[in-house]
Scaffold this active site. Structure first.
Site, PDB file in Angstrom:
ATOM      1  N   ASP A 190      -6.507  13.862 -24.804  1.00 47.88           N
ATOM      2  CA  ASP A 190      -6.127  12.577 -24.491  1.00 47.88           C
ATOM      3  C   ASP A 190      -5.867  11.890 -25.480  1.00 47.88           C
ATOM      4  O   ASP A 190      -5.983  11.683 -26.665  1.00 47.88           O
ATOM      5  CB  ASP A 190      -7.695  12.141 -24.228  1.00 47.88           C
ATOM      6  CG  ASP A 190      -7.860  10.592 -24.122  1.00 47.88           C
ATOM      7  OD1 ASP A 190      -6.872   9.819 -24.121  1.00 47.88           O
ATOM      8  OD2 ASP A 190      -8.949   9.883 -23.535  1.00 47.88           O
ATOM      9  N   ARG A 215      -1.490  -2.485 -18.720  1.00 46.03           N
ATOM     10  CA  ARG A 215      -2.935  -1.634 -18.650  1.00 46.03           C
ATOM     11  C   ARG A 215      -2.740  -0.627 -17.694  1.00 46.03           C
ATOM     12  O   ARG A 215      -2.433  -0.691 -16.419  1.00 46.03           O
ATOM     13  CB  ARG A 215      -4.068  -2.476 -18.257  1.00 46.03           C
ATOM     14  CG  ARG A 215      -4.197  -3.761 -19.266  1.00 46.03           C
ATOM     15  CD  ARG A 215      -5.463  -4.388 -18.824  1.00 46.03           C
ATOM     16  NE  ARG A 215      -6.334  -3.614 -19.911  1.00 46.03           N
ATOM     17  CZ  ARG A 215      -6.475  -3.401 -21.161  1.00 46.03           C
ATOM     18  NH1 ARG A 215      -5.759  -4.393 -21.903  1.00 46.03           N
ATOM     19  NH2 ARG A 215      -7.493  -2.709 -21.702  1.00 46.03           N
ATOM     20  N   LYS A 274      -1.618   0.775 -25.059  1.00 46.92           N
ATOM     21  CA  LYS A 274      -2.159   0.717 -26.429  1.00 46.92           C
ATOM     22  C   LYS A 274      -0.819   0.757 -27.398  1.00 46.92           C
ATOM     23  O   LYS A 274      -0.122  -0.107 -27.273  1.00 46.92           O
ATOM     24  CB  LYS A 274      -3.024   1.749 -26.940  1.00 46.92           C
ATOM     25  CG  LYS A 274      -4.327   1.690 -26.043  1.00 46.92           C
ATOM     26  CD  LYS A 274      -5.414   2.620 -26.448  1.00 46.92           C
ATOM     27  CE  LYS A 274      -6.744   2.551 -25.893  1.00 46.92           C
ATOM     28  NZ  LYS A 274      -6.865   3.147 -24.532  1.00 46.92           N
ATOM     29  N   TYR A 319       0.758  -1.211   0.140  1.00 46.05           N
ATOM     30  CA  TYR A 319      -0.018   0.031   0.081  1.00 46.05           C
ATOM     31  C   TYR A 319       0.796   1.223   0.088  1.00 46.05           C
ATOM     32  O   TYR A 319       1.714   1.445   0.759  1.00 46.05           O
ATOM     33  CB  TYR A 319      -0.933  -0.116   1.250  1.00 46.05           C
ATOM     34  CG  TYR A 319      -2.322  -0.358   1.103  1.00 46.05           C
ATOM     35  CD1 TYR A 319      -3.174   0.795   0.171  1.00 46.05           C
ATOM     36  CD2 TYR A 319      -2.953  -1.088   1.433  1.00 46.05           C
ATOM     37  CE1 TYR A 319      -4.391   0.507  -0.506  1.00 46.05           C
ATOM     38  CE2 TYR A 319      -4.435  -1.354   0.811  1.00 46.05           C
ATOM     39  CZ  TYR A 319      -4.918  -0.427   0.003  1.00 46.05           C
ATOM     40  OH  TYR A 319      -6.164  -0.698  -0.242  1.00 46.05           O
ATOM     41  N   GLU A 360      -0.591   4.651  -0.573  1.00 44.65           N
ATOM     42  CA  GLU A 360      -1.387   5.975  -0.781  1.00 44.65           C
ATOM     43  C   GLU A 360      -0.652   7.246  -0.476  1.00 44.65           C
ATOM     44  O   GLU A 360       0.353   7.312   0.337  1.00 44.65           O
ATOM     45  CB  GLU A 360      -2.489   6.048   0.235  1.00 44.65           C
ATOM     46  CG  GLU A 360      -3.730   5.179  -0.349  1.00 44.65           C
ATOM     47  CD  GLU A 360      -4.774   5.122   0.630  1.00 44.65           C
ATOM     48  OE1 GLU A 360      -4.731   5.685   1.662  1.00 44.65           O
ATOM     49  OE2 GLU A 360      -5.822   4.271   0.535  1.00 44.65           O
ATOM     50  N   THR A 409      -3.088   6.429 -22.075  1.00 40.54           N
ATOM     51  CA  THR A 409      -3.056   5.126 -21.690  1.00 40.54           C
ATOM     52  C   THR A 409      -1.698   4.308 -22.026  1.00 40.54           C
ATOM     53  O   THR A 409      -1.028   4.699 -22.848  1.00 40.54           O
ATOM     54  CB  THR A 409      -4.056   4.053 -21.936  1.00 40.54           C
ATOM     55  OG1 THR A 409      -4.206   4.299 -23.512  1.00 40.54           O
ATOM     56  CG2 THR A 409      -5.536   4.639 -21.452  1.00 40.54           C
TER      57      THR A 409
HETATM   58  N1  DSN Z   1     -11.895   0.862 -25.298  1.00 38.69           N
HETATM   59  C1  DSN Z   1     -10.741   1.420 -25.729  1.00 38.69           C
HETATM   60  C2  DSN Z   1     -10.682   1.317 -27.267  1.00 38.69           C
HETATM   61  O1  DSN Z   1     -11.004   0.353 -27.735  1.00 38.69           O
HETATM   62  O2  DSN Z   1     -10.496   2.342 -27.956  1.00 38.69           O
HETATM   63  C3  DSN Z   1     -10.435   2.920 -25.461  1.00 38.69           C
HETATM   64  O3  DSN Z   1     -10.487   2.846 -24.048  1.00 38.69           O
END
Ligand code: DSN
Length: 414
Positions: free
Chosen positions: A200, A235, A229, A54, A56, A226
């Protein structure tokens, strides 16, 4: 060194499913544009004792003792994020892209404030104002889209909307837009409308890191992403900035939207960020885009209509109505021969989202396993065959065999 092996596999119910998923990933060609195959070291970092801790708070200011080593890990992740994206502040704690967007919005807007973002129907994202998402529930979202003829964002139209609305936040970013985003133009519009610019870059973060998409960092007040990707990490999410707005971001992430950070995932983010700083990663990002363009060309040559006529990034949207199919039917046909993708609305779609008229195809994962332009062109011809020709058992078997040959020639984790 204490024994911390994660090679124990006694829970057969779970491990059988995990092993089956590993086999599925090896066997199928992954064209879901938001997915990727991480390195073994990224995965190894997630399976460590850091999951027990933990922490925090933030490095040097935690609500728990024993944080000296996880502090080192979080500092590494933050420093690597700042160096990779050339900015001065980073928060690496968001558990996901949506939670990164929650942290960013909470930092720069008050509940009820207006936000102008890309419409989900035209390629935006759930967390950009869908009524059932926190964003749509707590903020007053308005949307811009693409033009019907060009299927591209027209910045003059965005300006008109922004000047009429004068939103607190102008949000740029998308999950199904195949064209380069004009961040300087978004920034100029935000200035004219007296709005904060938030970007984003979840989908394109790896392309920005690899230098094949312009960076939003010099233009945006806050940038979210994110890590799983095009960036090829675990993730998770992240928020970047270049000013003291990070103080508001930090308290919006913790305690605003989250409790304890996932330190094992932050370790994996650090590993991925180091990988993304290597010269090989720039080649990978370049190949990802070249492969997407080769795939678009192969599909267009086979008579399929590509939304906006092509792509500048890692993804393309295919209008499968041009082959007399719905997106759901196209997804099913490709799934039957071990090509994975998702049905997707196309701009001005007449079908509902669960049916849709398009499929979204991305090349980040197949490029990570080594496919190049020649193989992607071959794959494009197989996709055309599956979507345009009569589906006989013999055809499906032959195409499945050709996909298997490609997958076997380019193993992910051999
Ligand atoms: N759901 C994702 C996508 O497939 O683009 C984005 O969060």
């Amino acid at each position: 060194m204490p024994e911390v092996s994660n090679e124990i596999r006694s829970d057969r119910e779970v491990w059988t499913a995990v092993e089956a998923e590993a086999a599925r990933q090896e066997r199928q060609l992954e064209l879901i544009a938001s997915e990727n195959h991480t390195s073994r070291e990224v995965m190894a970092a997630m399976g460590t004792v850091l999951t027990n801790k933990y922490a925090e708070g933030y490095p040097g200011r935690r609500y728990y003792g024993g944080c000296e080593h996880v502090d080192t890990v979080e500092d590494l992740a933050r420093d690597r994020a700042k160096a990779l994206f050339n900015c001065s502040r980073a928060n690496v704690q968001p558990h996901s892209g949506t939670q990164a967007n929650m942290g960013a919005l909470m930092a720069i807007a008050e509940p009820g404030d207006s936000v102008l973002a890309m419409s989900l129907d035209h390629g935006g994202h759930l967390s950009h104002g869908h009524p059932k998402n926190f964003s749509g529930a707590f903020y007053d979202f308005h949307h811009y889209g693409v033009e019907q003829d060009s299927e591209r964002i027209d910045m003059d139209r965005v300006r008109e909307q922004a000047l009429a609305l004068r939103p607190r936040v102008l949000l740029a970013g998308a999950s199904a837009y195949p064209r380069t985003l004009d961040f300087p133009a978004f920034a100029e519009i935000a200035r004219e409308a007296d709005a904060h610019l938030m970007v984003d870059m979840a989908h394109i973060a790896g392309l920005v890191a690899g230098g094949v998409h312009p960076s939003p960092l010099p233009h945006a007040l806050v940038t979210t992403l994110t890590t799983h990707k095009t960036l090829r990490g675990p993730r998770g999410g992240m928020i970047l900035a270049d000013s003291d707005i990070i103080k508001k971001v930090n308290s919006a992430v913790f305690p605003g939207g989250q409790g304890g950070p996932l330190m094992h995932v932050i370790a994996a983010k650090a590993v991925a960020l180091k990988e993304a700083a290597q010269p090989e990663f720039a080649s990978y990002a370049r190949s990802t885009v070249e492969n997407a363009q080769a795939l678009a060309e192969a599909l267009a040559a086979g008579g399929l209509r590509i939304i906006s006529g092509g792509t500048d990034n890692h993804l393309l949207l295919v209008d499968v109505d041009s082959a007399g199919l719905s997106g759901r039917e196209a997804e099913d046909r490709l799934h039957a021969v071990d090509i994975t993708c998702n049905k997707n609305l196309i701009p001005f779609d007449q079908r509902p989202p669960m049916e849709a008229s398009g499929v979204r195809l991305g090349t980040a994962a197949i490029t990570a396993r080594g496919l190049g332009v020649a193989e992607v062109t071959q794959l494009g011809a197989l996709i055309v065959e599956m979507l345009r020709e009569e589906q006989t058992e013999a055809r499906c078997e032959r195409v499945r065999g050709a996909v298997a040959e490609l997958a076997n020639a380019f193993p992910i984790y051999a």
